[in-house]
Design a protein around this motif. Structure first.
Motif, PDB file in Angstrom:
ATOM      1  N   SER A 150     -26.246  18.389 -96.372  1.00 45.23           N
ATOM      2  CA  SER A 150     -25.256  18.788 -95.373  1.00 45.23           C
ATOM      3  C   SER A 150     -25.733  20.004 -94.594  1.00 45.23           C
ATOM      4  CB  SER A 150     -23.937  19.149 -96.063  1.00 45.23           C
ATOM      5  OG  SER A 150     -23.554  18.096 -96.913  1.00 45.23           O
ATOM      6  N   CYS A 151     -25.521  19.957 -93.290  1.00 44.78           N
ATOM      7  CA  CYS A 151     -25.857  21.097 -92.441  1.00 44.78           C
ATOM      8  C   CYS A 151     -25.164  22.357 -92.976  1.00 44.78           C
ATOM      9  CB  CYS A 151     -25.395  20.799 -91.019  1.00 44.78           C
ATOM     10  SG  CYS A 151     -25.453  22.225 -89.919  1.00 44.78           S
TER      11      CYS A 151
ATOM     12  N   SER B 295     -24.376  24.893 -91.506  1.00 46.25           N
ATOM     13  CA  SER B 295     -23.486  25.518 -90.536  1.00 46.25           C
ATOM     14  C   SER B 295     -22.186  24.725 -90.355  1.00 46.25           C
ATOM     15  CB  SER B 295     -24.216  25.664 -89.202  1.00 46.25           C
ATOM     16  OG  SER B 295     -23.403  26.295 -88.261  1.00 46.25           O
ATOM     17  N   CYS B 296     -22.289  23.390 -90.204  1.00 49.57           N
ATOM     18  CA  CYS B 296     -21.079  22.613 -89.911  1.00 49.57           C
ATOM     19  C   CYS B 296     -20.736  21.578 -90.985  1.00 49.57           C
ATOM     20  CB  CYS B 296     -21.215  21.919 -88.554  1.00 49.57           C
ATOM     21  SG  CYS B 296     -22.370  20.537 -88.596  1.00 49.57           S
ATOM     22  N   GLY B 297     -21.649  21.332 -91.926  1.00 49.64           N
ATOM     23  CA  GLY B 297     -21.342  20.400 -93.012  1.00 49.64           C
ATOM     24  C   GLY B 297     -21.656  18.943 -92.743  1.00 49.64           C
ATOM     25  N   ARG B 298     -22.095  18.615 -91.522  1.00 45.27           N
ATOM     26  CA  ARG B 298     -22.474  17.214 -91.249  1.00 45.27           C
ATOM     27  C   ARG B 298     -23.734  16.825 -92.018  1.00 45.27           C
ATOM     28  NH1 ARG B 298     -21.963  18.447 -85.788  1.00 45.27           N
ATOM     29  NH2 ARG B 298     -19.850  18.046 -85.077  1.00 45.27           N
ATOM     30  N   ASP B 299     -23.917  15.541 -92.196  1.00 42.69           N
ATOM     31  CA  ASP B 299     -25.127  15.029 -92.834  1.00 42.69           C
ATOM     32  C   ASP B 299     -26.319  15.295 -91.905  1.00 42.69           C
ATOM     33  OD1 ASP B 299     -27.200  13.710 -93.983  1.00 42.69           O
ATOM     34  OD2 ASP B 299     -26.154  11.808 -94.241  1.00 42.69           O
ATOM     35  N   ALA B 300     -27.152  16.241 -92.282  1.00 41.51           N
ATOM     36  CA  ALA B 300     -28.222  16.664 -91.375  1.00 41.51           C
ATOM     37  C   ALA B 300     -29.389  15.690 -91.349  1.00 41.51           C
ATOM     38  CB  ALA B 300     -28.714  18.064 -91.771  1.00 41.51           C
TER      39      ALA B 300
ATOM     40  N   ASP C 211     -32.669  12.343 -86.345  1.00 36.20           N
ATOM     41  CA  ASP C 211     -34.101  12.548 -86.546  1.00 36.20           C
ATOM     42  C   ASP C 211     -34.530  13.990 -86.348  1.00 36.20           C
ATOM     43  OD1 ASP C 211     -34.614  10.085 -87.417  1.00 36.20           O
ATOM     44  OD2 ASP C 211     -35.121   9.247 -85.460  1.00 36.20           O
ATOM     45  N   ALA C 212     -33.815  14.716 -85.470  1.00 39.18           N
ATOM     46  CA  ALA C 212     -34.172  16.110 -85.259  1.00 39.18           C
ATOM     47  C   ALA C 212     -33.426  16.958 -86.279  1.00 39.18           C
ATOM     48  CB  ALA C 212     -33.812  16.547 -83.855  1.00 39.18           C
ATOM     49  N   THR C 213     -34.131  17.474 -87.226  1.00 44.33           N
ATOM     50  CA  THR C 213     -33.502  18.256 -88.286  1.00 44.33           C
ATOM     51  C   THR C 213     -34.301  19.528 -88.478  1.00 44.33           C
ATOM     52  OG1 THR C 213     -32.813  16.220 -89.331  1.00 44.33           O
ATOM     53  CG2 THR C 213     -32.724  18.157 -90.664  1.00 44.33           C
ATOM     54  N   PHE C 214     -33.615  20.556 -88.960  1.00 49.71           N
ATOM     55  CA  PHE C 214     -34.255  21.857 -89.112  1.00 49.71           C
ATOM     56  C   PHE C 214     -33.928  22.399 -90.491  1.00 49.71           C
ATOM     57  CE2 PHE C 214     -33.293  20.926 -84.773  1.00 49.71           C
ATOM     58  CZ  PHE C 214     -34.476  21.233 -84.111  1.00 49.71           C
ATOM     59  N   PHE C 215     -34.698  23.415 -90.852  1.00 51.79           N
ATOM     60  CA  PHE C 215     -34.446  24.077 -92.123  1.00 51.79           C
ATOM     61  C   PHE C 215     -34.395  25.577 -91.859  1.00 51.79           C
ATOM     62  CE2 PHE C 215     -35.924  26.334 -95.895  1.00 51.79           C
ATOM     63  CZ  PHE C 215     -34.999  25.868 -96.809  1.00 51.79           C
TER      64      PHE C 215
END
Ligand SMILES: [Zn+2]
Length: 258
Positions: A157-158, A160-165, A169-173
Motif C-alpha cells: 500500500s502507498c 501516503s494514500c493507502g492505494r495498492d502501489a 506500472d510507475a511505482t516509487f519507493f
C-alpha cells in the motif's frame, strides 16, 4: 564465570594485538556475542593454535565462551570448525552476498537477543550462496531477516494514500517513509526512487511462500537484473533508519546498471 557452548557464525573480525582476534559471533542460542580469541594467531611447535591459526569471516563452528551479558567482551575458549565454506570462498559474487548477509545480521539484531530460526536460515543460506541459486537465496534470507527484526518496509500500500502501489506500472519507493509510493502521491514525497512494479509483485509473491530452509528451492530463478534494485531499495531503507552507511552494498549492488 560460566562457560556456555553454542553453534556460531563469525560475522566480524578484527586483529587485536599480535596474536589475538576480537570477533562478533552470531550464536544460535545466545544471539550476537563479542568475544576475544586470545592467541588465535599464535603458532606453536606443535602446529597451529587451538583456534586453528585464526578464525575467518563466515566460519561456522561449535564454540565455547564465557557468558555474562553484563560484560561487553566474552572470552572464547574453544572453536571446533564445522564449515569453512571453501567452495563459497572461490565464488566472488557468493562471498560478497554472504558478507552482506553477515553485515545486515550484525546491524539489525541486538546483542544477546537470540534468534535461533534466523541462525538456521543464515547457516543454510550461506551454503546456497555457493550455488547458482545465490540471488534468490539471498533475497529470501534478506526478507526473513527484515521481517524478524521489524525492518521490513511497506511493499503493497502507498505509504501516503493507502492505494495498492504495485497495481500501476510507475511505482516509487521512499527510504525515509519506509515504503512504496503510488504515482498519484509521487510529487509529495521528496526522496522517492523509481522501482519496477513487477519487481514489487515478485517480492510479494516470495513473501507469501511458506518459510523453511528449503525456500530457495521453490523460488523462481532470479538474476542480478531483478535482485539489485530490490536489494538497493532495502539497503537505502536500512541506512536511512539506522542513520549509518552499510559497507557491503557497493560490492553487492551494480549501481551502473540501475
Ligand atoms: Zn498514494
Amino acid at each position: 564465570m560460566p562457560l556456555v557452548s553454542d553453534r556460531c557464525v563469525c560475522l566480524r573480525k578484527v586483529a587485536y594485538s599480535e596474536t589475538s582476534q576480537i570477533l562478533l559471533l552470531f550464536a544460535r542460542d545466545h544471539g550476537l556475542v563479542r568475544v576475544i580469541a586470545k592467541g588465535a594467531h599464535r603458532t606453536t611447535k606443535a602446529g597451529a593454535s587451538k583456534f586453528g591459526g585464526g578464525i575467518d569471516l563466515l566460519d561456522l563452528a561449535d564454540a565455547v565462551f564465557t557468558h555474562d551479558p553484563e560484560r561487553e567482551l566474552s572470552t572464547l575458549t574453544e572453536w571446533s570448525l564445522r564449515e569453512g565454506h571453501l567452495e563459497l570462498r572461490r565464488n566472488l559474487r557468493g562471498m560478497y552476498l554472504a558478507q552482506y548477509a553477515a553485515e545486515l545480521v550484525a546491524m539489525l539484531i541486538e546483542e544477546h537477543d537470540p534468534h535461533p530460526e534466523l541462525f538456521d536460515r543464515l547457516e543454510h543460506t550461506i551454503k546456497e550462496l555457493a550455488t547458482p541459486r545465490a540471488e534468490e537465496a539471498f533475497l529470501a534470507f534478506e526478507l526473513d531477516l527484515m521481517r524478524e527484526t521489524g525492518y521490513l518496509t511497506e511493499l503493497v500500500s502507498c505509504v501516503s494514500c493507502g492505494r495498492d502501489a504495485a497495481s500501476s506500472d510507475a511505482t516509487f519507493f521512499s527510504p525515509s517513509r519506509g515504503g512504496v509510493v503510488c504515482r498519484n502521491c509521487e510529487t509529495v514525497i521528496h526522496d522517492r526512487i523509481g522501482i519496477d512494479a513487477r519487481l514489487l509483485r515478485l517480492v510479494q509473491s516470495i513473501m507469501r511462500l511458506p518459510r523453511s530452509n528449503g525456500t530457495a528451492q521453490r523460488l523462481p530463478r532470479l538474476t542480478r537484473h531483478q535482485t539489485d534494485p530490490i536489494n538497493r531499495m532495502f539497503a537505502e531503507h536500512v541506512e536511512h533508519t539506522l542513520g549509518r552507511r552499510l559497507r557491503l552494498p557497493k560490492y553487492v549492488l551494480d549501481f551502473d546498471a540501475g
